[in-house]
Write a protein that holds these residues in place. Structure first.
Motif, PDB file in Angstrom:
ATOM      1  N   VAL A 151       0.803  -1.218   0.000  1.00  0.00           N
ATOM      2  CA  VAL A 151       0.000   0.000   0.000  1.00  0.00           C
ATOM      3  C   VAL A 151       0.838   1.270   0.000  1.00  0.00           C
ATOM      4  O   VAL A 151       0.363   2.331  -0.424  1.00  0.00           O
ATOM      5  CB  VAL A 151      -0.950   0.017   1.207  1.00  0.00           C
ATOM      6  N   ARG A 152       2.067   1.160   0.461  1.00  0.00           N
ATOM      7  CA  ARG A 152       2.867   2.387   0.575  1.00  0.00           C
ATOM      8  C   ARG A 152       3.234   2.967  -0.782  1.00  0.00           C
ATOM      9  O   ARG A 152       3.599   4.140  -0.870  1.00  0.00           O
ATOM     10  CB  ARG A 152       4.116   2.106   1.419  1.00  0.00           C
ATOM     11  N   ARG A 153       3.147   2.182  -1.827  1.00  0.00           N
ATOM     12  CA  ARG A 153       3.370   2.721  -3.166  1.00  0.00           C
ATOM     13  C   ARG A 153       2.374   3.826  -3.498  1.00  0.00           C
ATOM     14  O   ARG A 153       2.658   4.716  -4.302  1.00  0.00           O
ATOM     15  CB  ARG A 153       3.215   1.627  -4.224  1.00  0.00           C
ATOM     16  N   TYR A 154       1.189   3.739  -2.901  1.00  0.00           N
ATOM     17  CA  TYR A 154       0.101   4.642  -3.264  1.00  0.00           C
ATOM     18  C   TYR A 154      -0.016   5.825  -2.318  1.00  0.00           C
ATOM     19  O   TYR A 154      -0.921   6.648  -2.456  1.00  0.00           O
ATOM     20  CB  TYR A 154      -1.210   3.857  -3.314  1.00  0.00           C
ATOM     21  N   ASP A 155       0.900   5.918  -1.357  1.00  0.00           N
ATOM     22  CA  ASP A 155       0.944   7.071  -0.462  1.00  0.00           C
ATOM     23  C   ASP A 155       1.195   8.336  -1.274  1.00  0.00           C
ATOM     24  O   ASP A 155       1.929   8.329  -2.273  1.00  0.00           O
ATOM     25  CB  ASP A 155       2.075   6.856   0.555  1.00  0.00           C
ATOM     26  N   ASN A 156       0.586   9.437  -0.871  1.00  0.00           N
ATOM     27  CA  ASN A 156       0.737  10.692  -1.613  1.00  0.00           C
ATOM     28  C   ASN A 156       2.189  11.120  -1.736  1.00  0.00           C
ATOM     29  O   ASN A 156       2.625  11.611  -2.785  1.00  0.00           O
ATOM     30  CB  ASN A 156      -0.075  11.798  -0.945  1.00  0.00           C
ATOM     31  N   ASN A 157       2.973  10.950  -0.645  1.00  0.00           N
ATOM     32  CA  ASN A 157       4.389  11.317  -0.697  1.00  0.00           C
ATOM     33  C   ASN A 157       5.144  10.455  -1.698  1.00  0.00           C
ATOM     34  O   ASN A 157       6.008  10.942  -2.441  1.00  0.00           O
ATOM     35  CB  ASN A 157       5.022  11.184   0.679  1.00  0.00           C
ATOM     36  N   MET A 158       4.819   9.149  -1.699  1.00  0.00           N
ATOM     37  CA  MET A 158       5.473   8.241  -2.639  1.00  0.00           C
ATOM     38  C   MET A 158       5.170   8.638  -4.082  1.00  0.00           C
ATOM     39  O   MET A 158       6.057   8.666  -4.945  1.00  0.00           O
ATOM     40  CB  MET A 158       5.009   6.811  -2.391  1.00  0.00           C
ATOM     41  N   GLN A 159       3.921   8.944  -4.353  1.00  0.00           N
ATOM     42  CA  GLN A 159       3.546   9.310  -5.710  1.00  0.00           C
ATOM     43  C   GLN A 159       4.193  10.631  -6.134  1.00  0.00           C
ATOM     44  O   GLN A 159       4.590  10.802  -7.292  1.00  0.00           O
ATOM     45  CB  GLN A 159       2.021   9.388  -5.824  1.00  0.00           C
TER      46      GLN A 159
ATOM     47  N   PHE B 120       8.791  13.279  -9.257  1.00  0.00           N
ATOM     48  CA  PHE B 120      10.077  13.982  -9.282  1.00  0.00           C
ATOM     49  C   PHE B 120      11.164  13.113  -9.920  1.00  0.00           C
ATOM     50  O   PHE B 120      11.981  13.589 -10.715  1.00  0.00           O
ATOM     51  CB  PHE B 120      10.501  14.356  -7.857  1.00  0.00           C
ATOM     52  N   ILE B 121      11.161  11.840  -9.542  1.00  0.00           N
ATOM     53  CA  ILE B 121      12.174  10.919 -10.077  1.00  0.00           C
ATOM     54  C   ILE B 121      12.000  10.754 -11.579  1.00  0.00           C
ATOM     55  O   ILE B 121      12.975  10.800 -12.344  1.00  0.00           O
ATOM     56  CB  ILE B 121      12.087   9.557  -9.355  1.00  0.00           C
ATOM     57  N   ASP B 122      10.746  10.553 -12.012  1.00  0.00           N
ATOM     58  CA  ASP B 122      10.480  10.383 -13.447  1.00  0.00           C
ATOM     59  C   ASP B 122      10.867  11.621 -14.236  1.00  0.00           C
ATOM     60  O   ASP B 122      11.237  11.530 -15.418  1.00  0.00           O
ATOM     61  CB  ASP B 122       8.998  10.079 -13.672  1.00  0.00           C
ATOM     62  N   ALA B 123      10.804  12.795 -13.588  1.00  0.00           N
ATOM     63  CA  ALA B 123      11.174  14.042 -14.255  1.00  0.00           C
ATOM     64  C   ALA B 123      12.682  14.276 -14.231  1.00  0.00           C
ATOM     65  O   ALA B 123      13.163  15.277 -14.766  1.00  0.00           O
ATOM     66  CB  ALA B 123      10.461  15.221 -13.592  1.00  0.00           C
TER      67      ALA B 123
ATOM     68  N   GLN C  17       9.232  -0.177  -1.371  1.00  0.00           N
ATOM     69  CA  GLN C  17       9.261   1.265  -1.588  1.00  0.00           C
ATOM     70  C   GLN C  17      10.498   1.683  -2.360  1.00  0.00           C
ATOM     71  O   GLN C  17      10.415   2.425  -3.342  1.00  0.00           O
ATOM     72  CB  GLN C  17       9.228   1.995  -0.245  1.00  0.00           C
ATOM     73  N   CYS C  18      11.642   1.235  -1.895  1.00  0.00           N
ATOM     74  CA  CYS C  18      12.900   1.627  -2.531  1.00  0.00           C
ATOM     75  C   CYS C  18      13.007   1.061  -3.942  1.00  0.00           C
ATOM     76  O   CYS C  18      13.375   1.773  -4.888  1.00  0.00           O
ATOM     77  CB  CYS C  18      14.088   1.164  -1.692  1.00  0.00           C
ATOM     78  N   TRP C  19      12.691  -0.218  -4.077  1.00  0.00           N
ATOM     79  CA  TRP C  19      12.789  -0.882  -5.376  1.00  0.00           C
ATOM     80  C   TRP C  19      11.884  -0.206  -6.404  1.00  0.00           C
ATOM     81  O   TRP C  19      12.278   0.026  -7.554  1.00  0.00           O
ATOM     82  CB  TRP C  19      12.418  -2.351  -5.197  1.00  0.00           C
ATOM     83  N   TYR C  20      10.671   0.147  -5.967  1.00  0.00           N
ATOM     84  CA  TYR C  20       9.712   0.827  -6.843  1.00  0.00           C
ATOM     85  C   TYR C  20      10.240   2.192  -7.280  1.00  0.00           C
ATOM     86  O   TYR C  20      10.214   2.537  -8.470  1.00  0.00           O
ATOM     87  CB  TYR C  20       8.391   0.962  -6.098  1.00  0.00           C
ATOM     88  N   LEU C  21      10.738   2.973  -6.335  1.00  0.00           N
ATOM     89  CA  LEU C  21      11.233   4.311  -6.665  1.00  0.00           C
ATOM     90  C   LEU C  21      12.531   4.276  -7.464  1.00  0.00           C
ATOM     91  O   LEU C  21      12.813   5.194  -8.239  1.00  0.00           O
ATOM     92  CB  LEU C  21      11.434   5.123  -5.380  1.00  0.00           C
TER      93      LEU C  21
END
Length: 281
Positions: A127-135, A140-143, A188-192
């Protein structure tokens, strides 16, 4: 929207985590909690009454035969995840499976194969993938704001948080804080970091402090079936994960640890900057 157009949800397991699922379904205009299944019939009936579910089962196989059930949430012991998820997929149901996916890699691969064959939607409760901070960080990372992310650190350190019960029983849980808490921050880390392929893992586990039975009144996190009698999982674990692209991730997690305070953080370091957030108790 009529109930015929809504997604009819079947709950498998009514332990503490299940109430988080049911509360969210109850608020979702596109879903209705239709069926509840638990080995403990009294507990299943109580949940059904609370959320106005129409059907109660004590055998998950019978619930999966119900054509009205479109999707299931699986909120049971870790060692049952593969069996229940595969059965649900084969029955044509969509699946939301609580983490961890399974207690063995072989079982996770069996689930993956069942997902491919079923064509159904399958989601693990990271679920932490969908946290507002994570998104926000993902954007930012994608940019390219941080450049290449090449190193990450993540911790969840609890001082007196061994939940006992099935969490401390390896035959049911599959392990201690690493499989319970560590999977969240690793994901979280792997996703980001862009989901790089891991090439090596080295780590340590420790069993030094047990269930802290002599100070159990200080534990803020307990299983419903809490007992200090059974405990064969680790207290603490750490690991270094190396990825194919050269990046690395350092992780440490604990149920119990002689630390000054509880601590939780995720930190990622890139060529242009860093991203981090933390929480202390």
């Amino acid at each position: 929207m009529s109930t015929k157009q809504m997604l009819h949800i079947g709950m498998i397991g009514t332990g503490s985590i299940s109430d988080l699922h049911m509360r969210c379904y109850a608020k979702n205009e596109d879903a209705v909690i239709y069926a509840i299944c638990d080995l403990n019939e009294e507990r299943a009936k109580a949940a059904a009454q609370k959320y106005d579910a129409q059907s109660v089962y004590t055998d998950y196989r019978e619930m999966l035969e119900d054509p009205h059930v479109d999707a299931v949430s699986i909120c049971t012991w870790n060692n049952t995840h593969a069996e229940f998820a595969i059965a649900a997929l084969e029955a044509g149901k969509h699946v939301l499976l609580e983490k961890p996916v399974a207690t063995h890699v072989e079982d996770a691969l069996r689930i993956e194969e069942a997902v491919k064959k079923s064509g159904r939607t399958f989601i693990v409760g990271f679920v932490r993938r969908y946290d507002n901070n994570m998104q926000m960080m993902r954007r930012f990372i994608d940019a390219g704001e941080f450049g290449e992310l090449y190193y990450a650190k993540a911790s969840i350190l609890r001082r007196l948080g061994n939940p006992g019960g099935w969490f401390a029983d390896k035959s049911r849980s599959g392990g201690g804080p690493l499989i319970d808490l560590g999977v969240h921050i690793i994901d979280q880390c792997w996703y980001l970091m862009g989901r790089p392929k891991p090439v090596s893992v080295s780590g340590n586990t420790y069993r030094k402090l047990g269930n802290r039975a002599h100070i159990e009144h200080l534990s803020f996190y307990k299983a419903a079936d809490y007992s200090s009698v059974v405990n064969n999982v680790e207290d603490m674990a750490n690991a270094l994960i190396r990825f194919e692209n050269g990046a690395s991730l350092a992780v440490d997690v604990s149920f119990t640890l002689h630390a000054r305070e509880d601590e939780s953080f995720v930190k990622l370091y890139g060529e242009r900057g860093d991203s981090s957030w933390s929480r202390k108790r």
